[in-house]
Design a protein around this motif. Structure first.
Motif, PDB file in Angstrom:
ATOM      1  N   VAL A   7     -42.185  31.823 -33.160  1.00 21.59           N
ATOM      2  CA  VAL A   7     -43.259  32.245 -34.053  1.00 21.59           C
ATOM      3  C   VAL A   7     -42.849  32.237 -35.525  1.00 21.59           C
ATOM      4  O   VAL A   7     -43.599  31.744 -36.375  1.00 21.59           O
ATOM      5  N   PRO A   8     -41.667  32.764 -35.916  1.00 22.12           N
ATOM      6  CA  PRO A   8     -41.307  32.717 -37.338  1.00 22.12           C
ATOM      7  C   PRO A   8     -41.309  31.307 -37.912  1.00 22.12           C
ATOM      8  O   PRO A   8     -41.752  31.094 -39.049  1.00 22.12           O
ATOM      9  N   ALA A   9     -40.828  30.341 -37.136  1.00 23.91           N
ATOM     10  CA  ALA A   9     -40.825  28.955 -37.625  1.00 23.91           C
ATOM     11  C   ALA A   9     -42.248  28.432 -37.791  1.00 23.91           C
ATOM     12  O   ALA A   9     -42.551  27.709 -38.761  1.00 23.91           O
ATOM     13  N   LEU A  10     -43.121  28.777 -36.858  1.00 27.14           N
ATOM     14  CA  LEU A  10     -44.523  28.366 -36.983  1.00 27.14           C
ATOM     15  C   LEU A  10     -45.172  28.994 -38.208  1.00 27.14           C
ATOM     16  O   LEU A  10     -45.925  28.342 -38.934  1.00 27.14           O
ATOM     17  N   LEU A  11     -44.876  30.267 -38.444  1.00 28.47           N
ATOM     18  CA  LEU A  11     -45.433  30.936 -39.619  1.00 28.47           C
ATOM     19  C   LEU A  11     -44.894  30.327 -40.910  1.00 28.47           C
ATOM     20  O   LEU A  11     -45.610  30.222 -41.903  1.00 28.47           O
TER      21      LEU A  11
END
Length: 467
Positions: free
Chosen positions: A356-360
């Motif tokens: 999720v952090p990479a997607l954000l």
């Protein structure tokens, strides 16, 4: 029993089932008739069934929660019933105060002894425990009530009976020896999650030197916030100002307890470096399938944006709709229809993801469209990686301070029009770059581990009367 099971099934099938109040009235009537005949256990069982229907998650996770919308109206039938008057309105006899260990003399900077009590769910408090231990200023013991010897932690029926016994006779529940031993050791006991475990702790005949509890959003939508012996609690630690404000309306005795606003240690995001190549036309929403998340708001925003520029897209992260449309709730059917109308191009459904952090970090903006939130941690995770936010002023929290009590008011919007306007304002590269930088600065100012841990160090100090 037919009324009770029918109400549960109908609410599960359609959260807008309209006869739930009549069902609650029927169950309260049964409780009161049993109470009048001296059948206390039967009365409490029917009263608990009225509580279970009133607090059915379907009622409060779909559309507007009737509890959040008008606590007084929601609680009136419960409070006005004969059983409810005893359980919710009777003052606990002062003479029944539990015994506490004698004050402990902490000398020479000796670490504070902290006992953390929870039931199985340690997800949010575990990082905090680790951080407090790392300071060297806390000695921490953990007690899971499920690990107490058999008979130590009571079931729901026994807790409710314990409340009845306390308010009618001043009789308290016995404290399990293992818990009493931990109380003798601890300077402070912290109960994680202010639900039935906290209710039980406040009903016991022994108390710790100082009792504190941490409250999240979940507990506000359980009946146990009404059943605590609130006078036994020395301090409440709350992570969400609007939730705390709502709780003081639901259960006014909370207002008499010293309270401290604390944060959660952010589980992810702070360690992810920001990227320079955010796509400002890529929106993201984390968590969307439950009605309380109200993804229809975000879909409406997307459709409006695409009238300006069809390059705008939306990523939906988290559990998907049921595999079969036949299992959809009425709300999910509406969502499915709107997504089918848009087609696969504008909306990408990613399902649950570990990255999720990479997607954000590659997204342009995160959208928080919920009707109610406590803190909405994914928003803070997005800010930490430099992804600006557009935050709907969560409607159920507006009377209690709303999203602007947690986030920059400039990021909070009242409606779809406001969301569209904020997103369009960030089309300018320089404006977007400044917003991205401010987002990351905000997240670190609020959630840097050293800042959060220092806040807990202050909040967990014993009140002066028992230090």
């Amino acid at each position: 029993m037919g009324v009770y099971f029918s109400a549960q099934q109908r609410l599960a099938a359609d959260p807008r089932y309209g006869r739930w109040r009549q069902d609650v009235a029927t169950l309260l009537g049964l409780a009161d008739r049993c109470l009048e005949r001296g059948r206390v256990d039967a009365a409490l069982r029917w009263f608990d069934k009225a509580l279970r229907v009133s607090y059915d998650p379907s009622l409060h996770q779909a559309g507007r929660s009737p509890l959040a919308a008008d606590p007084a109206e929601f609680l009136l039938p419960l409070r006005e019933s004969a059983t409810g008057t005893l359980m919710l309105g009777r003052t606990v006899p002062f003479s029944s105060a539990p015994s506490r260990p004698a004050p402990r003399d902490r000398r020479g900077g000796e670490p504070l002894r902290l006992l953390v009590i929870a039931q199985e769910n340690w997800t949010f408090v575990r990082p905090l425990i680790d951080a407090l231990r790392a300071t060297g200023r806390f000695e921490v013991r953990e007690l899971d009530v499920e690990d107490l010897p058999e008979g130590g932690f009571p079931d729901r029926d026994r807790i409710i009976r314990g409340r009845y016994d306390l308010v009618t006779s001043g009789r308290r529940m016995p404290t399990p020896p293992a818990l009493a031993e931990s109380y003798d050791w601890a300077d402070v006991a912290l109960v994680e999650w202010s639900h039935h475990v906290l209710t039980w702790i406040t009903l016991l005949d022994r108390a710790p030197r100082a009792l504190m509890s941490r409250v999240h959003r979940f507990e506000a939508f359980t009946p146990f916030t009404l059943l605590h012996d609130h006078a036994r609690i020395d301090r409440m630690l709350y992570v969400s100002p609007p939730v705390w404000n709502m709780l003081t309306v639901i259960a006014p005795d909370f207002a008499d307890i010293q309270a401290e606003h604390v944060g959660n240690l952010l589980a992810r995001g702070l360690e992810t470096p920001p990227r320079e190549d955010h796509d400002p036309r890529l929106l993201v929403q984390v968590g969307w399938v439950r009605e309380v998340k109200d993804v229809l708001f975000t879909i409406e925003v997307l459709e409006r944006l695409r009238r300006h520029d069809d390059a705008y897209r939306l990523r939906l992260v988290g559990p998907r709709l049921p595999d079969s449309a036949s299992r959809d709730t009425p709300y999910q059917r509406l969502v499915r229809e709107r997504l089918e109308q848009l087609g696969p191009g504008p909306v990408e459904q990613l399902g649950a993801r570990a990255d999720v952090p990479a997607l954000l970090a590659e997204s342009g903006m995160i959208v928080s469209s919920s009707r109610h939130e406590g803190t909405h941690e994914s928003v803070m995770e997005a800010l930490a990686v430099g992804c600006p936010a557009v935050i709907r002023d969560w409607p159920d929290t507006v009377p209690y301070g709303g999203a602007a009590s947690l986030y920059d008011p400039d990021w909070v919007v009242p409606d779809v029009d406001g969301a569209v306007q904020r997103i369009l304002e960030l089309r300018d590269p320089e404006v977007y770059a400044a917003a991205s930088r401010l987002s990351r600065e905000f997240a670190f100012a609020q959630r840097d581990p050293s800042v959060v841990t220092a806040g807990y160090e202050r909040a967990l100090q014993p009140p002066p009367r028992i230090s």
